[in-house]
Design a protein around this motif. Structure first.
Motif, PDB file in Angstrom:
ATOM      1  N   LEU A 224       0.892  -1.445  -0.333  1.00  0.00           N
ATOM      2  CA  LEU A 224       0.031   0.128   0.088  1.00  0.00           C
ATOM      3  C   LEU A 224       0.579   1.469   0.208  1.00  0.00           C
ATOM      4  N   VAL A 225       0.767   2.429  -0.416  1.00  0.00           N
ATOM      5  CA  VAL A 225       1.479   3.235  -1.151  1.00  0.00           C
ATOM      6  C   VAL A 225       0.271   4.586  -0.138  1.00  0.00           C
ATOM      7  N   THR A 226       0.546   5.762   0.521  1.00  0.00           N
ATOM      8  CA  THR A 226      -0.237   5.959   0.940  1.00  0.00           C
ATOM      9  C   THR A 226       0.020   7.896   1.147  1.00  0.00           C
ATOM     10  N   ILE A 254      -4.857   1.161  -8.437  1.00  0.00           N
ATOM     11  CA  ILE A 254      -2.921   1.718  -8.898  1.00  0.00           C
ATOM     12  C   ILE A 254      -2.766   2.966  -8.584  1.00  0.00           C
ATOM     13  N   LEU A 255      -0.887   2.596  -7.831  1.00  0.00           N
ATOM     14  CA  LEU A 255      -0.802   4.037  -8.216  1.00  0.00           C
ATOM     15  C   LEU A 255      -0.339   4.313  -8.804  1.00  0.00           C
ATOM     16  N   GLU A 256      -0.535   5.170 -10.500  1.00  0.00           N
ATOM     17  CA  GLU A 256       0.050   5.527 -11.691  1.00  0.00           C
ATOM     18  C   GLU A 256       1.062   5.513 -11.502  1.00  0.00           C
ATOM     19  N   LYS A 262      10.171   3.578 -10.989  1.00  0.00           N
ATOM     20  CA  LYS A 262      10.530   2.682 -10.926  1.00  0.00           C
ATOM     21  C   LYS A 262      12.403   2.046  -9.731  1.00  0.00           C
ATOM     22  N   LYS A 263      12.142   2.942  -8.885  1.00  0.00           N
ATOM     23  CA  LYS A 263      13.233   3.383  -7.887  1.00  0.00           C
ATOM     24  C   LYS A 263      13.347   1.960  -6.988  1.00  0.00           C
ATOM     25  N   CYS A 264      11.913   1.966  -6.762  1.00  0.00           N
ATOM     26  CA  CYS A 264      11.907   0.002  -5.319  1.00  0.00           C
ATOM     27  C   CYS A 264      12.588  -1.026  -6.607  1.00  0.00           C
ATOM     28  N   ALA A 265      12.230  -1.122  -7.887  1.00  0.00           N
ATOM     29  CA  ALA A 265      13.078  -2.126  -8.512  1.00  0.00           C
ATOM     30  C   ALA A 265      13.762  -1.705  -8.808  1.00  0.00           C
ATOM     31  N   PRO A 321       9.208   7.489  -3.228  1.00  0.00           N
ATOM     32  CA  PRO A 321       9.784   9.090  -2.814  1.00  0.00           C
ATOM     33  C   PRO A 321       8.208   9.456  -1.517  1.00  0.00           C
ATOM     34  N   PHE A 322       7.483   8.656  -1.578  1.00  0.00           N
ATOM     35  CA  PHE A 322       6.233   9.018  -1.295  1.00  0.00           C
ATOM     36  C   PHE A 322       6.303   8.633   0.674  1.00  0.00           C
ATOM     37  N   SER A 323       7.104   7.625   1.060  1.00  0.00           N
ATOM     38  CA  SER A 323       7.663   7.611   2.130  1.00  0.00           C
ATOM     39  C   SER A 323       9.023   8.714   3.137  1.00  0.00           C
TER      40      SER A 323
HETATM   41  S1  SF4 Z   1       9.273   3.799  -5.079  1.00  0.00           S
HETATM   42 FE1  SF4 Z   1       8.236   4.095  -7.125  1.00  0.00          FE
HETATM   43  S2  SF4 Z   1       7.945   2.398  -8.348  1.00  0.00           S
HETATM   44 FE2  SF4 Z   1       7.672   2.019  -6.418  1.00  0.00          FE
HETATM   45  S3  SF4 Z   1       5.903   1.655  -5.316  1.00  0.00           S
HETATM   46 FE3  SF4 Z   1       7.639   4.311  -4.413  1.00  0.00          FE
HETATM   47  S4  SF4 Z   1       6.450   5.065  -6.638  1.00  0.00           S
HETATM   48 FE4  SF4 Z   1       5.806   2.933  -6.828  1.00  0.00          FE
END
Ligand code: SF4
Ligand code: SF4
Length: 338
Positions: A224-226, A254-256, A262-265, A321-323
């Motif tokens: 989940l991304v808040t 889905i978070l567009e 793709k930072k997490c990947a 970035p949302f974290s």
């Molecule tokens: S790092 Fe980027 S691609 Fe991964 S969950 Fe966060 S916003 Fe989405």
């Protein structure tokens, strides 16, 4: 009405918890990691004097799990507030005249007990596990019409140290706080004369319920991304018959933003996160439940990395970035040599 989730109804079935990785580790004798412990290398790593994997770090981790581990073995009928006193037992059931106000009260109560985010949605059978980890069929009585979904922020400084043990401490404390939260909010509802099914990760999938309740959207990282905390939250929930007003669901699940970010990947050491631009129905490992369009996580690769690392990892949370982890310097949890 537009459907929130893109689901292939011919394929989708309720998730069998016995396919879940932690459950397989516990009960599936055929599974390669049967009875293995993520922390099995702790003595070796402590001896190496590796920074972030010291005796102090592992002690903090053990401490952070305390309430959760206690709850797991605690007989659930031992959990009580003052409801067993005659003066409470004799009270009539509280009559809910205004569902909207009752929802506001529940959110205030959840916040009082430590919830960072709370949303309310309708009970949705699709997200209830078909069987639990021990093979017991799960059926929720129809009077449980609502799900209260709560998110708890995890410590940003601790999580920023991923993949070291102090990051795992943030996760562990998140689990103990979830336990505290469901015990106390659950008791509040029962003290009004209603029923509850309080849940951590058990019984039902937390993420779709959290999305429906308006807490956030589904990210590429499978979490989940808040808006406020990104994926730096743990989720717990309570099914109840207490009459409540539900929160409006989002327009999409889905978070567009993840389609281009793709930072997490890129940061994942285990190569467990998809680089595909678009979400799809392509599953990645037997633990995935097919039939929902999303970025499927290769949970086996992820968990194998945890064994190798000697603690759970949270890098896909940290780099998102949302974290907003970068705003919280310093990165070192202790701020001193230990
Ligand atoms: S790092 Fe980027 S691609 Fe991964 S969950 Fe966060 S916003 Fe989405
Ligand atoms: S927890 Fe770590 S290993 Fe697992 S998907 Fe996230 S970044 Fe990869």
């Amino acid at each position: 009405m537009k459907k929130l989730f893109e689901i292939d109804d011919k394929v989708y079935e309720r998730y069998d918890e016995r396919n879940q990785l932690f459950c397989r580790t516990d009960v599936d004798k055929e599974y390669k990691n049967y009875k293995r412990e993520v922390y099995e290398k702790n003595a070796e790593l402590i001896k190496e004097k590796k920074q972030g994997y010291t005796r102090i770090d592992y002690a903090l981790d053990s401490a952070a799990w305390t309430l959760y581990e206690t709850y797991k073995v605690m007989p659930k009928d031992m959990i009580r507030g003052l409801g067993y006193y005659e003066c409470y037992k004799s009270l009539p059931k509280y009559e809910v005249e205004d569902k909207k106000k009752m929802s506001e009260i529940i959110k205030r109560v959840a916040s009082f007990f430590g919830a960072s985010l709370t949303g309310i949605t309708n009970f949705d059978e699709r997200w209830v596990y078909s069987y639990d980890c021990n093979g017991k069929k799960i059926e929720i009585p129809k009077e449980y019409k609502y799900a209260i979904v709560m998110g708890i922020e995890m410590d940003p400084v601790a999580i920023a140290s991923s993949p070291s043990v102090t990051s795992a401490c943030a996760t562990a404390l998140g689990y103990s706080k979830m336990t505290f939260l469901i015990m106390h909010v659950g008791e509040f509802i029962r003290a009004l004369g209603y029923h509850t099914i309080p849940m951590l990760n058990d019984t039902a999938l937390s993420i779709p319920l959290a999305i429906q309740a308006g807490l956030g959207k589904l990210g590429r990282n499978g979490l989940l991304v808040t808006d406020k905390y990104g994926s730096r939250v743990r989720i717990c929930k309570i099914f109840t018959d207490l009459p409540l007003e539900i929160d409006p669901p989002p327009d999409s699940y889905i978070l567009e933003f993840c389609k281009t970010c793709k930072k997490c990947a890129e940061a994942c050491e285990a190569d467990a996160i998809s680089f595909d631009d678009e979400p799809s129905f392509n599953t990645q490992c037997p633990e995935n439940n097919p039939g929902v369009k999303k970025w499927y996580l290769n949970a086996e690769k992820c968990y194998d990395y945890w064994y190798e690392n000697g603690a759970d990892c949270a890098t896909c949370i940290t780099v998102c970035p949302f974290s907003r982890v970068k705003e919280n310097e310093p990165k070192d949890f202790w701020g001193m040599d230990i």
